[in-house]
Write an enzyme that holds these catalytic residues in place. Sequence first.
Site, PDB file in Angstrom:
ATOM      1  N   ARG A 298       0.666  -1.262  -0.137  1.00  0.00           N
ATOM      2  CA  ARG A 298       0.031  -0.013  -0.036  1.00  0.00           C
ATOM      3  C   ARG A 298       1.053   1.193   0.086  1.00  0.00           C
ATOM      4  NH1 ARG A 298      -1.977  -4.019  -1.052  1.00  0.00           N
ATOM      5  NH2 ARG A 298      -4.049  -4.851  -0.034  1.00  0.00           N
TER       6      ARG A 298
ATOM      7  N   SER B  88     -11.483  -1.341   2.906  1.00  0.00           N
ATOM      8  CA  SER B  88     -10.582  -1.635   4.076  1.00  0.00           C
ATOM      9  C   SER B  88      -9.961  -0.444   4.725  1.00  0.00           C
ATOM     10  CB  SER B  88      -9.271  -2.637   3.904  1.00  0.00           C
ATOM     11  OG  SER B  88      -9.949  -3.794   3.467  1.00  0.00           O
TER      12      SER B  88
ATOM     13  N   GLU C 153      -5.324   2.856   5.949  1.00  0.00           N
ATOM     14  CA  GLU C 153      -5.454   2.829   4.264  1.00  0.00           C
ATOM     15  C   GLU C 153      -5.996   3.708   3.572  1.00  0.00           C
ATOM     16  OE1 GLU C 153      -6.584  -0.857   1.524  1.00  0.00           O
ATOM     17  OE2 GLU C 153      -5.601  -1.462   3.030  1.00  0.00           O
TER      18      GLU C 153
END
Length: 316
Positions: A176, A237, A307
């Site tokens: 990420r 998420s 995230e």
Amino acid sequence: MDMAEQRYLAAGELHRDEPMHKHTSWRAGGPAQRAYTPRSLLDLAGFLRSLPADEPVHPVGLGSNLLVRDGGVRGTVLFTHGALKEVRLEQGPEGAPLVYAQAGVASPKVARFAATHDLRGAEFLTGIPGTVGGALAMNAGCYGSETWEIVDSVLVVTRAGELKRRIPADYEIGYRHVRLRSDANGSPVTNRESQECFGAAWFRLARGDGEQGRRVIKELLQRRIASQPLDQPNAGSVFRNPPGDYAARLIESCGLKGHSIGGAMVSPKHANFIVNTGTASAADIEQLIELVQQTVQARCGVLLEREVRIIGEKAQ
């Protein structure tokens, strides 16, 4: 209205005080000072060239990984979805198949396009609810695969309005995480250059059985429907998985499933999702994010990293 705005109103669409709750999957957030939808990559390059060097710019696709605070966003938001939407099949060196997709193309569409052309390796993109641009910016992934694993090269648009083709080696890429390295001569990247945005990507895929690929896509969709709260506004998420563990497991172990602040709630279906039950403000969502972080750190000794991206100003 200045001359730059007059010029670009004639090409793409420029709006002031655009309500961002209409453009984020959480359906919350204040207005953008300016919002621009380009007509093409060349139009986007021209628009960026017209902006002052210190103008904040925020590329937004489907708004599926984004929280805009209630006080709104200063600067310019760039809408890519529905604008930069071209996807096509190309040939790379020695006839290798490449899928070219612009930044505004929804990631699941790339998966379906690849399978239709008997290409394998992009099936996991069906589980990513955002656009190609967003997937590139954060190295989005699911089901054991990540976006940059299949990237051959990318096309970026710089703040100076230049189109450049870059390769994965130009970036620091991790879980990420994607960041532009120093330039080819080793010189540090300036702040203005680092604000370049992704315009398109070429995905390197293998030839294979398209019918099998479509079966995999269907199975992944069924898994997503079964495990995620897709019937309520959410941003996917919220937290990154810590090394060797899962954010959802930690959150659930703290008894936070179903916990709410205002109209924001930790999903009873998936603990790493925060849903808008219908009346959530951005402040409700952000406060719940912070509560989850504080609780998991206090009880489990793990600081969960977000995230989702948070931009804008808090309401006065």
